[in-house]
Motif scaffolding. Structure first.
Motif, mmCIF file in Angstrom:
data_model
loop_
_atom_site.group_PDB
_atom_site.id
_atom_site.type_symbol
_atom_site.label_atom_id
_atom_site.label_comp_id
_atom_site.label_asym_id
_atom_site.label_seq_id
_atom_site.Cartn_x
_atom_site.Cartn_y
_atom_site.Cartn_z
ATOM 1 N N ASP A 15 0.834 -1.205 0.000
ATOM 2 C CA ASP A 15 0.000 0.000 0.000
ATOM 3 C C ASP A 15 0.869 1.255 0.000
ATOM 4 O OD1 ASP A 15 -2.276 -1.561 0.016
ATOM 5 O OD2 ASP A 15 -2.702 -1.276 2.145
ATOM 6 N N LEU A 16 1.916 1.241 0.812
ATOM 7 C CA LEU A 16 2.813 2.387 0.869
ATOM 8 C C LEU A 16 3.514 2.589 -0.471
ATOM 9 C CD1 LEU A 16 4.166 4.680 2.396
ATOM 10 C CD2 LEU A 16 5.847 3.030 3.240
ATOM 11 N N SER A 17 3.948 1.503 -1.078
ATOM 12 C CA SER A 17 4.596 1.602 -2.388
ATOM 13 C C SER A 17 3.641 2.206 -3.413
ATOM 14 C CB SER A 17 5.060 0.223 -2.868
ATOM 15 O OG SER A 17 6.086 -0.252 -2.064
ATOM 16 N N GLN A 18 2.385 1.788 -3.397
ATOM 17 C CA GLN A 18 1.393 2.319 -4.331
ATOM 18 C C GLN A 18 1.159 3.804 -4.077
ATOM 19 O OE1 GLN A 18 0.222 0.739 -6.984
ATOM 20 N NE2 GLN A 18 -0.850 2.590 -7.616
ATOM 21 N N GLN A 19 1.069 4.204 -2.806
ATOM 22 C CA GLN A 19 0.876 5.617 -2.476
ATOM 23 C C GLN A 19 2.056 6.454 -2.959
ATOM 24 O OE1 GLN A 19 0.061 6.094 1.697
ATOM 25 N NE2 GLN A 19 -1.620 4.631 1.645
ATOM 26 N N LEU A 20 3.260 5.948 -2.749
ATOM 27 C CA LEU A 20 4.447 6.671 -3.205
ATOM 28 C C LEU A 20 4.477 6.774 -4.725
ATOM 29 C CD1 LEU A 20 7.127 5.220 -0.757
ATOM 30 C CD2 LEU A 20 6.162 7.535 -0.753
ATOM 31 N N PHE A 21 4.086 5.698 -5.408
ATOM 32 C CA PHE A 21 4.023 5.702 -6.867
ATOM 33 C C PHE A 21 3.020 6.756 -7.351
ATOM 34 C CE2 PHE A 21 1.905 4.306 -10.757
ATOM 35 C CZ PHE A 21 2.979 4.280 -11.622
ATOM 36 N N GLU A 22 1.825 6.775 -6.758
ATOM 37 C CA GLU A 22 0.781 7.724 -7.168
ATOM 38 C C GLU A 22 1.238 9.151 -6.896
ATOM 39 O OE1 GLU A 22 -1.646 6.878 -8.988
ATOM 40 O OE2 GLU A 22 -1.738 4.731 -8.609
ATOM 41 N N ARG A 23 1.873 9.371 -5.748
ATOM 42 C CA ARG A 23 2.367 10.696 -5.419
ATOM 43 C C ARG A 23 3.377 11.161 -6.476
ATOM 44 N NH1 ARG A 23 6.224 13.722 -3.655
ATOM 45 N NH2 ARG A 23 5.875 15.366 -2.142
ATOM 46 N N GLN A 24 4.297 10.283 -6.867
ATOM 47 C CA GLN A 24 5.287 10.657 -7.871
ATOM 48 C C GLN A 24 4.637 10.936 -9.219
ATOM 49 O OE1 GLN A 24 8.635 11.342 -7.312
ATOM 50 N NE2 GLN A 24 8.333 12.248 -9.338
#
Length: 171
Positions: A15-24
């Motif tokens: 979930d954190l990886s996905q959030q970081l991806f979306e943020r980028q």
């Protein structure tokens, strides 16, 4: 119980990886605006801003410092009118450099986000528009939606913190 803990930790990391991806991806969309302003004249690439904004984009611009972004009114301009306006701005300058500095992104839903970005933008006016420089230091407050083509800005408020020089005059 240990296996469940490992699974839960892996799910949280995913979930954190996905959030970081979306943020980028959101930051990349905001950056694409600056790159398009500086390197893709509307006269040569009329579709360039379609990679940044939605077709029904709302835009609000203040030419003066405001106490709150609430003072900046959003107008339903649409992509075609915004592209024409930005193309008119591009034509007044020999060169520009739009720099995004601090950017705070909040993912507000699976397909929505907000961002506040500080901008330091430098403009060299054409001789026909007075020559010299105009430097703009301000804020972009964006609302974004995730489309099939990626993140796009659906609403932008823009206002200065301070400016040096005089912008090229409106015609």
């Amino acid at each position: 119980a240990r296996g469940y803990t490992v699974y839960a930790m892996a799910a949280e990391a995913s979930d954190l990886s996905q959030q970081l991806f979306e943020r980028q991806e959101v930051v990349d969309t905001i950056t694409r605006f600056s790159v398009t302003m500086d390197t893709k004249p509307v006269s040569e690439d009329p579709g360039g801003f379609g990679e940044v904004f939605t077709a029904d984009v709302q835009f609000g611009l203040s030419r003066q410092r405001v106490a709150s972004s609430d003072e900046v009114k959003l107008n339903p301009v649409g992509l075609d009118a915004l592209t024409a306006m930005l193309g008119g701005i591009q034509a007044k300058y020999v060169g520009t450099q739009h720099n995004n500095t601090n950017c705070t992104v909040t993912i507000t839903g699976p397909d929505t986000a907000t961002a506040v970005t500080y901008a330091a933008n430098y403009h060299k006016k054409t001789e026909a528009h007075g020559g010299g420089r105009f430097d703009y230091h301000g804020v972009y407050e964006d609302e974004l939606v995730k489309t099939d083509a990626g993140w796009r800005i659906c609403a932008r408020k823009q206002y200065p913190l301070f400016m040096e020089g005089t912008p090229a005059p409106n015609e």
